[in-house]
Design a protein around this motif. Structure first.
Motif, PDB file in Angstrom:
ATOM      1  N   ASN A 114       0.583  -1.167   0.083  1.00  0.00           N
ATOM      2  CA  ASN A 114      -0.121   0.011   0.028  1.00  0.00           C
ATOM      3  C   ASN A 114       0.899   1.449  -0.070  1.00  0.00           C
ATOM      4  O   ASN A 114       0.304   2.425   0.430  1.00  0.00           O
ATOM      5  N   GLY A 115       2.198   1.149  -0.348  1.00  0.00           N
ATOM      6  CA  GLY A 115       3.012   2.567  -0.748  1.00  0.00           C
ATOM      7  C   GLY A 115       3.734   2.732   0.519  1.00  0.00           C
ATOM      8  O   GLY A 115       3.657   2.059   1.541  1.00  0.00           O
ATOM      9  N   CYS A 116       4.731   3.845   0.119  1.00  0.00           N
ATOM     10  CA  CYS A 116       5.738   4.079   1.363  1.00  0.00           C
ATOM     11  C   CYS A 116       5.064   5.161   2.349  1.00  0.00           C
ATOM     12  O   CYS A 116       5.101   6.089   2.352  1.00  0.00           O
ATOM     13  N   ASP A 117       4.284   4.432   3.425  1.00  0.00           N
ATOM     14  CA  ASP A 117       3.602   5.109   4.454  1.00  0.00           C
ATOM     15  C   ASP A 117       4.155   4.657   5.832  1.00  0.00           C
ATOM     16  O   ASP A 117       3.291   5.004   6.874  1.00  0.00           O
ATOM     17  N   ALA A 118       5.127   4.192   6.028  1.00  0.00           N
ATOM     18  CA  ALA A 118       5.487   3.458   7.569  1.00  0.00           C
ATOM     19  C   ALA A 118       4.713   2.555   8.024  1.00  0.00           C
ATOM     20  O   ALA A 118       4.642   2.369   9.322  1.00  0.00           O
ATOM     21  N   SER A 174       7.971  12.985   9.336  1.00  0.00           N
ATOM     22  CA  SER A 174       7.182  11.543   9.280  1.00  0.00           C
ATOM     23  C   SER A 174       8.100  10.213   9.456  1.00  0.00           C
ATOM     24  O   SER A 174       9.450  10.449   8.789  1.00  0.00           O
ATOM     25  N   CYS A 175       7.676   9.365   9.888  1.00  0.00           N
ATOM     26  CA  CYS A 175       8.443   7.992  10.112  1.00  0.00           C
ATOM     27  C   CYS A 175       8.516   7.565   8.593  1.00  0.00           C
ATOM     28  O   CYS A 175       9.890   7.002   8.157  1.00  0.00           O
ATOM     29  N   GLY A 209       8.394  14.313   2.288  1.00  0.00           N
ATOM     30  CA  GLY A 209       7.002  14.983   2.219  1.00  0.00           C
ATOM     31  C   GLY A 209       6.064  13.868   2.540  1.00  0.00           C
ATOM     32  O   GLY A 209       4.933  14.235   2.373  1.00  0.00           O
ATOM     33  N   ARG A 210       6.474  12.976   2.819  1.00  0.00           N
ATOM     34  CA  ARG A 210       5.148  11.914   3.145  1.00  0.00           C
ATOM     35  C   ARG A 210       4.745  12.071   4.362  1.00  0.00           C
ATOM     36  O   ARG A 210       5.438  12.625   5.218  1.00  0.00           O
ATOM     37  N   ARG A 211       3.564  11.573   4.397  1.00  0.00           N
ATOM     38  CA  ARG A 211       3.105  11.330   5.758  1.00  0.00           C
ATOM     39  C   ARG A 211       2.985   9.995   5.955  1.00  0.00           C
ATOM     40  O   ARG A 211       3.024   8.832   5.271  1.00  0.00           O
ATOM     41  N   ASP A 212       2.635   9.509   7.624  1.00  0.00           N
ATOM     42  CA  ASP A 212       2.409   8.279   8.080  1.00  0.00           C
ATOM     43  C   ASP A 212       1.070   7.593   7.887  1.00  0.00           C
ATOM     44  O   ASP A 212      -0.048   8.533   7.977  1.00  0.00           O
ATOM     45  N   SER A 213       1.031   6.477   7.563  1.00  0.00           N
ATOM     46  CA  SER A 213      -0.457   6.030   7.523  1.00  0.00           C
ATOM     47  C   SER A 213      -1.057   5.747   8.968  1.00  0.00           C
ATOM     48  O   SER A 213      -0.208   5.771  10.194  1.00  0.00           O
ATOM     49  N   ARG A 214      -2.450   5.614   9.143  1.00  0.00           N
ATOM     50  CA  ARG A 214      -2.964   5.444  10.488  1.00  0.00           C
ATOM     51  C   ARG A 214      -3.379   4.013  10.712  1.00  0.00           C
ATOM     52  O   ARG A 214      -3.947   3.556  11.848  1.00  0.00           O
ATOM     53  N   THR A 215      -2.958   2.991   9.987  1.00  0.00           N
ATOM     54  CA  THR A 215      -3.033   1.541   9.812  1.00  0.00           C
ATOM     55  C   THR A 215      -2.306   0.974   9.070  1.00  0.00           C
ATOM     56  O   THR A 215      -1.270   1.564   8.391  1.00  0.00           O
ATOM     57  N   ALA A 216      -2.543  -0.427   9.025  1.00  0.00           N
ATOM     58  CA  ALA A 216      -1.561  -1.382   8.275  1.00  0.00           C
ATOM     59  C   ALA A 216      -2.449  -2.538   8.015  1.00  0.00           C
ATOM     60  O   ALA A 216      -3.469  -2.839   8.559  1.00  0.00           O
ATOM     61  N   SER A 217      -1.839  -3.340   6.858  1.00  0.00           N
ATOM     62  CA  SER A 217      -2.657  -4.590   6.567  1.00  0.00           C
ATOM     63  C   SER A 217      -1.729  -5.851   6.365  1.00  0.00           C
ATOM     64  O   SER A 217      -0.863  -5.966   5.468  1.00  0.00           O
ATOM     65  N   ASP A 236      -3.970  13.345   3.828  1.00  0.00           N
ATOM     66  CA  ASP A 236      -4.230  12.017   3.706  1.00  0.00           C
ATOM     67  C   ASP A 236      -3.664  11.315   4.794  1.00  0.00           C
ATOM     68  O   ASP A 236      -3.943  10.087   5.064  1.00  0.00           O
ATOM     69  N   GLY A 237      -2.616  11.724   5.532  1.00  0.00           N
ATOM     70  CA  GLY A 237      -2.073  10.937   6.648  1.00  0.00           C
ATOM     71  C   GLY A 237      -1.417  11.631   7.750  1.00  0.00           C
ATOM     72  O   GLY A 237      -2.025  12.992   7.916  1.00  0.00           O
ATOM     73  N   VAL A 238      -0.726  11.213   8.422  1.00  0.00           N
ATOM     74  CA  VAL A 238      -0.343  12.131   9.760  1.00  0.00           C
ATOM     75  C   VAL A 238       1.351  11.952  10.174  1.00  0.00           C
ATOM     76  O   VAL A 238       1.857  11.206   9.101  1.00  0.00           O
ATOM     77  N   VAL A 239       1.709  12.624  10.961  1.00  0.00           N
ATOM     78  CA  VAL A 239       3.172  12.551  11.325  1.00  0.00           C
ATOM     79  C   VAL A 239       3.016  11.995  12.605  1.00  0.00           C
ATOM     80  O   VAL A 239       2.643  12.497  13.620  1.00  0.00           O
ATOM     81  N   ARG A 240       3.478  10.676  12.811  1.00  0.00           N
ATOM     82  CA  ARG A 240       3.397   9.747  13.855  1.00  0.00           C
ATOM     83  C   ARG A 240       4.384  10.595  15.029  1.00  0.00           C
ATOM     84  O   ARG A 240       5.512  10.718  14.758  1.00  0.00           O
ATOM     85  N   THR A 241       4.011  10.803  16.380  1.00  0.00           N
ATOM     86  CA  THR A 241       4.848  11.255  17.329  1.00  0.00           C
ATOM     87  C   THR A 241       4.215  10.728  18.657  1.00  0.00           C
ATOM     88  O   THR A 241       3.202  10.712  18.832  1.00  0.00           O
ATOM     89  N   PRO A 242       5.122  10.498  19.674  1.00  0.00           N
ATOM     90  CA  PRO A 242       6.554  10.712  19.511  1.00  0.00           C
ATOM     91  C   PRO A 242       7.332   9.501  18.931  1.00  0.00           C
ATOM     92  O   PRO A 242       8.746   9.550  18.853  1.00  0.00           O
ATOM     93  N   SER A 243       6.816   8.441  18.709  1.00  0.00           N
ATOM     94  CA  SER A 243       7.310   7.220  18.077  1.00  0.00           C
ATOM     95  C   SER A 243       6.766   6.668  16.871  1.00  0.00           C
ATOM     96  O   SER A 243       5.654   7.254  16.646  1.00  0.00           O
ATOM     97  N   CYS A 244       7.292   6.000  15.998  1.00  0.00           N
ATOM     98  CA  CYS A 244       6.853   5.091  15.205  1.00  0.00           C
ATOM     99  C   CYS A 244       6.074   3.966  15.037  1.00  0.00           C
ATOM    100  O   CYS A 244       5.366   3.963  14.154  1.00  0.00           O
ATOM    101  N   GLY A 245       5.982   3.451  16.224  1.00  0.00           N
ATOM    102  CA  GLY A 245       5.354   2.131  16.378  1.00  0.00           C
ATOM    103  C   GLY A 245       4.022   2.195  16.884  1.00  0.00           C
ATOM    104  O   GLY A 245       3.171   1.221  16.801  1.00  0.00           O
TER     105      GLY A 245
END
Length: 331
Positions: free
Chosen positions: A81-85, A130-131, A156-164, A319-328
């Motif tokens: 689903n693309g480069c979204d961490a 972003s992560c 300039g990518r943003r992070d996803s809110r979910t994973a699959s 369309d995405g977020v900047v996860r903070t303070p961690s990427c997990g």
């Protein structure tokens, strides 16, 4: 032209134009200078590239294998689903991510290095980077640290809110894949056959677990006999025994990003079945032979394909977020 044919033609044209405009718009929002100055979506973080470079340098100098692990982590992320961490999201009691997908379980690694970069970046520029961008930069710098080519990383990518996990299980090619399966998998992601071969050259660094190459070294017909015997010493024929034992994907220079992976294939010394499929009497033999003889051609094609990979369906703007303070975890 009949009216129905004309309508179908016009629908096709509009669809292609919309897709073109969408891709152009997304790529226009990415820039190698994204964090160098303030823009609509972010504030500046000029030290970001230096933080990534210094952290990756330290990690790879401490454990050279880590360079390949970070590069693979980026590939595992972008192919789903693309480069979204999304690969960086940890499982929880209420959420199942991609880290335990069939291709990733007890295999994907380097999360601690990305976490370290994120901590340092957050300290310098809270809530800005972003992560997904961290992972893209870290992959490039890992290749450079091991002697590979460099390339400009669009940011300039943003992070996803979910994973699959389901998408990870269906999108990542298996070590047992045939040439036609590899071509189809990469074509589905938008890559040409030549780009697929170039990207496979990432296996000039890194290692694989016994479970992923056991079938090849004991049962494949097109394998150098001496090479098979040498790998059998660390990978017992009995399934479940020594499954996690590691062997280098490139037996000639496993810690250097060069073209010896392709020279191994010409000599029938590819470790994975899917590796050797690239040079097995099929349509990609000529590309493998070219790369085995021309390092500059491989380096150039690999760098270009990595830029293309970094542009796979990135999330931008709102369309995405900047996860903070961690990427997990999601904010």
């Amino acid at each position: 032209m009949a009216s129905n044919q004309l309508i179908a033609f016009l629908v096709l044209v509009v669809t292609l134009l919309l897709q073109y405009n969408k891709n152009t718009f997304v790529e226009a929002q990415l820039s190698v200078n994204y964090y160098s100055s303030k823009n609509y979506y972010s504030s500046s973080c000029p030290n970001f590239p230096r933080i990534v470079r210094m952290t990756i340098s330290s990690a790879v100098l401490s454990e050279p294998r880590m360079g390949a692990s970070i590069l693979r982590l980026f590939y595992l992320d972008c192919f789903v689903n693309g480069c979204d961490a999304s690969i960086l999201l940890d499982d929880t009691s209420t959420f199942t991510g991609e880290q335990n997908a069939a291709s990733n379980h007890n295999s994907a690694r380097g999360f601690n290095v990305i976490d370290k970069i994120k901590t340092r970046v957050e300290r310098a520029c809270p809530g800005i980077v972003s992560c997904a961008d961290i992972l893209a930069m870290a992959a490039r710098d890992s290749v450079v640290m091991l002697g590979g080519p460099s390339w400009a990383v669009p940011l300039g990518r943003r992070d996803s809110r979910t994973a699959s996990q389901a998408a990870a299980n269906s999108s990542i090619p298996l070590p047992s894949s045939s040439l036609s399966e590899l071509i189809t998998s990469f074509h589905n992601a938008g890559f040409t056959t030549r780009e697929m071969v170039a990207l496979s050259g990432a296996h000039t660094i890194g290692q694989a677990q016994c479970r992923n190459y056991r079938e090849r070294i004991y049962n494949d017909a097109k394998i150098d006999r001496a090479f098979a015997i040498s790998r059998q010493r660390t990978c017992p024929i009995i399934s479940g025994s020594g499954d996690g034992n590691l062997s280098p994907l490139d037996s000639l220079s496993p810690l250097v990003f060069d073209n010896s992976y392709f020279r191994n294939l010409v000599s029938q010394r590819g470790l994975l079945h899917s590796d050797q499929e690239l040079f097995n009497g099929g349509s990609t033999d000529s590309i493998v032979r070219e790369y085995s003889q021309n390092l500059l051609s491989f380096r150039s094609d690999f760098a270009a394909a990595m830029v293309k990979m970094s542009l796979l369906n990135p999330l931008t703007g709102g369309d995405g977020v900047v996860r903070t303070p961690s990427c997990g975890r999601i904010n």
